[in-house]
Design an enzyme around this catalytic site. Structure first.
Site, short mmCIF file in Angstrom:
data_model
loop_
_atom_site.label_atom_id
_atom_site.label_comp_id
_atom_site.label_asym_id
_atom_site.label_seq_id
_atom_site.Cartn_x
_atom_site.Cartn_y
_atom_site.Cartn_z
N GLU A 1 -5.88 -5.12 6.86
CA GLU A 1 -4.82 -5.68 7.68
C GLU A 1 -5.08 -5.30 9.14
O GLU A 1 -5.20 -6.14 10.01
CB GLU A 1 -3.49 -5.10 7.19
N GLY B 1 -4.78 1.57 4.99
CA GLY B 1 -3.52 1.60 5.72
C GLY B 1 -3.68 2.32 7.05
O GLY B 1 -4.80 2.57 7.51
N VAL B 2 -2.57 2.67 7.67
CA VAL B 2 -2.64 3.33 8.97
C VAL B 2 -2.28 4.81 8.81
O VAL B 2 -1.85 5.24 7.75
CB VAL B 2 -1.67 2.68 9.99
N GLY B 3 -2.52 5.55 9.85
CA GLY B 3 -2.10 6.94 9.86
C GLY B 3 -3.25 7.90 9.68
O GLY B 3 -4.42 7.50 9.58
N SER B 4 -2.92 9.19 9.66
CA SER B 4 -3.95 10.22 9.74
C SER B 4 -4.79 10.30 8.47
O SER B 4 -6.00 10.53 8.53
CB SER B 4 -3.31 11.56 10.04
#
Lengths: 502, 502
Positions: free
Chosen positions: A292, A267-270
């Site tokens: 993705e 996924g995205v993010g830190s």
């Protein structure tokens, strides 16, 4: 000035207009398709011009469909101008005006599994698309579109749109050409297998089919994608990444994973960024990604010669990484494939390849149900995106989260989630900075103990176990809950800013 | 006496023993695979003998894995004897002792998406199978198994089991041979596309590969499957079926479905039965089914010449229908295919074929989240089964339910579900006896109004709208909820037996 390399048919030059002219074509009530995915490959000039027109008194409210939420030139500009009636399939909290309007119900927002959107457009389940605005690097002689770094749902939207407006963005590297692999599935009953058996397989064309006739206008622009440089991972994210990589190593040791693992999705993010950076410093080799979105860390994996191929529907290089790409495009190109969103997130392929899915949760309950969208069950933080597509169909489904929020006042491990996006049936592994809980094959009463003792912050463990034991004793059942207490932690936090009961 | 038609290798006759001998082979702590699916094709003699041994003092507690819950000779007999430690992947409430033990936590029950079980066994994620007990019609010369009417997860369980005990059931019609289509997927990274492009496609073998060496014992039996005759549909079920068929007709008219629809999937129970019977009396022709389980109504569809092919992992003829099958097996055989459960429920195939999925809900909330398993959020009624597999991946996902339970004292349309199995992202259509709500493309605030005004029982509509309006006003957000009231309807029902607030 645009060149014959960018517009490869002389007819195309006749369609070049100012952004303002193109924006004027968009009428009140239109459903507008938007290219790109996250701040990558989305139109900017036409939407900014439209927002300006609306601010100056033009009455236009549109429905926007896209791959995901994109950059501020769409989300913030149009929402702030009050020009959006409906928005789907995704939204992320970066854009204040959009966030406010979605959470006030002013904009009707429809949150979707991202693998569903293209096919529901193709099935005529959603609003017919009046015009699709597509950012391109070039247009071929036949009027087909060479996209920029974000594919998203553009191929199907272009297919179904009555008209197409192209933003020819000269800031985007022309070397992007050849990275795309565009494939549109038939609709049932005419569907056949998608012939991807390996993350590296190419099955389509390097362009989106469009045709000269459908192209209404072409607008030249050089506005860069609004990607920000990512921060270095913090201590908790590094701990989570460490637990996760240890877990994957133990799976290899148990012969449940090959030595080079299976294709990774992140996924995205830190936290996601820290996890992928963790692979850079690991002993793993010949990794693949079937994900993705591809963020900066993929470029680090390529530089470290850790990864054979990374497949995604977009890549979002931050300004620093974009410089690396532009300096040496051929090096990176051979490791990257950009596909339509419904192919990157397709259950068929995720399950066939055996993707290892790693996504971030807002909160997880003691039985493994997960909330990835709604803070306190009501306010949209970001859409479900692809997490449901991946977690349901993955070989291994792994949720990562810090154990607490709000300076340890709020536990992310809760008795009952206030909103559920992935159910207990889809959650195999939970990782926090405290450890990794393997829930495979466990019944609810076993799961609650494993999650609390492994993943919850120690300051909440007693309070959680107290709930579990009383629920088992006072109510019982397969998933014991005391209904009048199940959401009390959230109610307490709403009132007092803390989930600690004194 | 078994014949050479049933045991096609002379060596097999040496393995024939009494059920008691076979049962003695099962040791404390064993994980036992059980053939069949619902009361269809499951072993009976050996499990009854084992239950008897345990009642008489043998200390045996086993883990049971299967396709779904099966008949009382397994579920009731072994649970009542206290011989079950762990049970997965499905349970249905027909069996009192199993229900009690699961809900008290005495038996650790792991509720799974049924498409996941075979692959998780194949991945070595679940307990290694010590012995698999398989009901058969015959064993081939090479020791391969001709199953009875329930395939379930038998193929993978036999592949992974250390030993196999066969129950050769002479009551089952030998004409079942040839109806099965057995196919086992490789595990990643060696998987390729499953070559099913039509519900009628056959891709495998008519037997389960086993081999002579793996067969430990063979037990002869003639106990019938415990299927009961279904009741005629009641008035509410007929209304639901009517709304649903009207909806499908309108989709055909709108050119969103072909005239013969797309492959149908239907859950179990009285509503599902009424819906399929509705097709018998409709104008639809050349229908197909790609479903999990095939019940009596499929035979009515064949008799009415409405259906070309019905594919499922089991068929469960009631005694009356079994007589029809036995009287004319060739007529029915050409319309029926029995596949492994992970193929009938496979996301890849469901999505490729564009299945129309129709399943039953316990309750649905105002935003479209659905509970199909836990009464009052705690007590397991039945597992999620295949509903998640189908609803997530269907062309159209349709939940059916009566609007109320408990003589209209309990609304099945509630502010917030107490347990969620299919989320808002997976629910497209909701049908009750009051009407059909099409939720495609709608935002939460639109969905709540549509569901309440179309599907809720009129006596609960004001109370539901009162909640909606206050939640929007007092709390707001994308999915407005008043957390301290969200579960209050259930709490009220627990206390007073009604969701009507006075």
């Amino acid at each position: 000035m645009l060149t014959a390399k960018q517009l490869r048919n002389p007819e195309l030059f006749k369609k070049v207009v100012d952004a303002d002219v193109a924006a004027s074509f968009i009428q009140d009530g239109f459903t507008v398709g938007i290219s790109g995915f996250t701040p990558s490959g989305y139109p900017k000039a036409v939407t900014l011009a439209l927002a300006e027109q609306v601010k100056n008194g033009r009455k236009v409210k549109i429905n926007i469909t896209s791959g995901a939420s994109v950059g501020p030139e769409v989300e913030e500009a149009l929402a702030a101008a009050g020009a959006v009636a409906r928005r789907y399939p995704y939204y992320a909290s970066a854009h204040k005006s959009m966030k406010k309007a979605i959470n006030s119900g002013e904009i009707q927002y429809y949150d979707m599994h991202l693998s569903h959107t293209a096919q529901q457009i193709n099935f005529d389940f959603l609003d017919p698309i009046d015009v699709c605005i597509v950012e391109c690097c070039a247009i071929t002689e036949d009027g087909n579109l060479i996209l920029t770094p974000g594919v998203g749902n553009t191929p199907v939207m272009v297919k179904k749109a009555k008209h197409v407006i192209v933003e020819l963005n000269t800031f985007q590297p022309p070397e992007l050409e050849g990275m795309h692999d565009i494939y549109i599935q038939n609709i049932p009953p005419h569907r056949t297998a998608i012939p991807i058996n390996d993350a590296a397989d190419r099955i389509g064309t390097p362009y989106v089919e469009c045709g000269l006739d459908k192209i209404k206008y072409i607008v030249e622009t050089d506005i860069p994608d609004k990607v920000v440089n990512l921060k270095e991972p913090d201590e908790k994210s590094l701990l989570i990444a460490g637990h996760l990589i240890d877990f994957l190593k133990s799976e290899v040791k148990a012969a449940r994973l090959p030595e080079n693992l299976l294709p990774l999705q992140s996924g995205v993010g830190s936290i996601a960024n820290a996890v992928l950076k963790g692979f850079v410093n690991s002993d793993f080799k010949n990794l693949t990604m079937y994900s993705e979105i591809l963020q900066d860390s993929v470029f680090d994996l390529i530089d470290a010669e850790k990864i054979k191929i990374a497949s995604g529907c977009a890549f979002t290089p931050s300004p620093n990484v974009l410089k690396r790409f532009k300096a040496n495009p051929e090096k990176y190109k051979k490791h990257l494939i950009l596909r339509p969103l419904d192919i990157t997130n397709h259950p068929e392929i995720i399950r066939r390849l055996g993707v290892i899915a790693m996504n971030t949760a807002i909160e997880i309950d003691i039985y493994g149900n997960e909330n990835s969208t709604h803070v306190m069950g009501t306010h949209m933080m970001n859409g479900i995106g692809g997490s449901g597509d991946f977690m349901r169909n993955a070989y291994l489904s792994i949720f990562c989260t810090t154990s607490t929020a709000k300076e340890d006042q709020v536990s992310r491990i809760v008795p009952m989630c206030t909103h559920i996006d992935s159910t207990e049936h889809d959650t195999q592994i939970v990782v926090t900075e405290w450890g990794c809980a393997d829930l495979r094959g466990l019944a609810p009463r076993e799961r609650s103990r494993k999650i609390i003792n492994t993943c919850a912050h120690p300051k909440f463990r007693d309070q959680l176990m107290d709930y579990v034991l009383r629920a088992e004793k006072e109510v019982g059942g397969h998933q014991p809950h005391i209904l009048k207490e199940a959401l009390s932690w959230h109610i307490h936090a709403q009132k007092y800013g803390t989930m600690i009961f004194q």
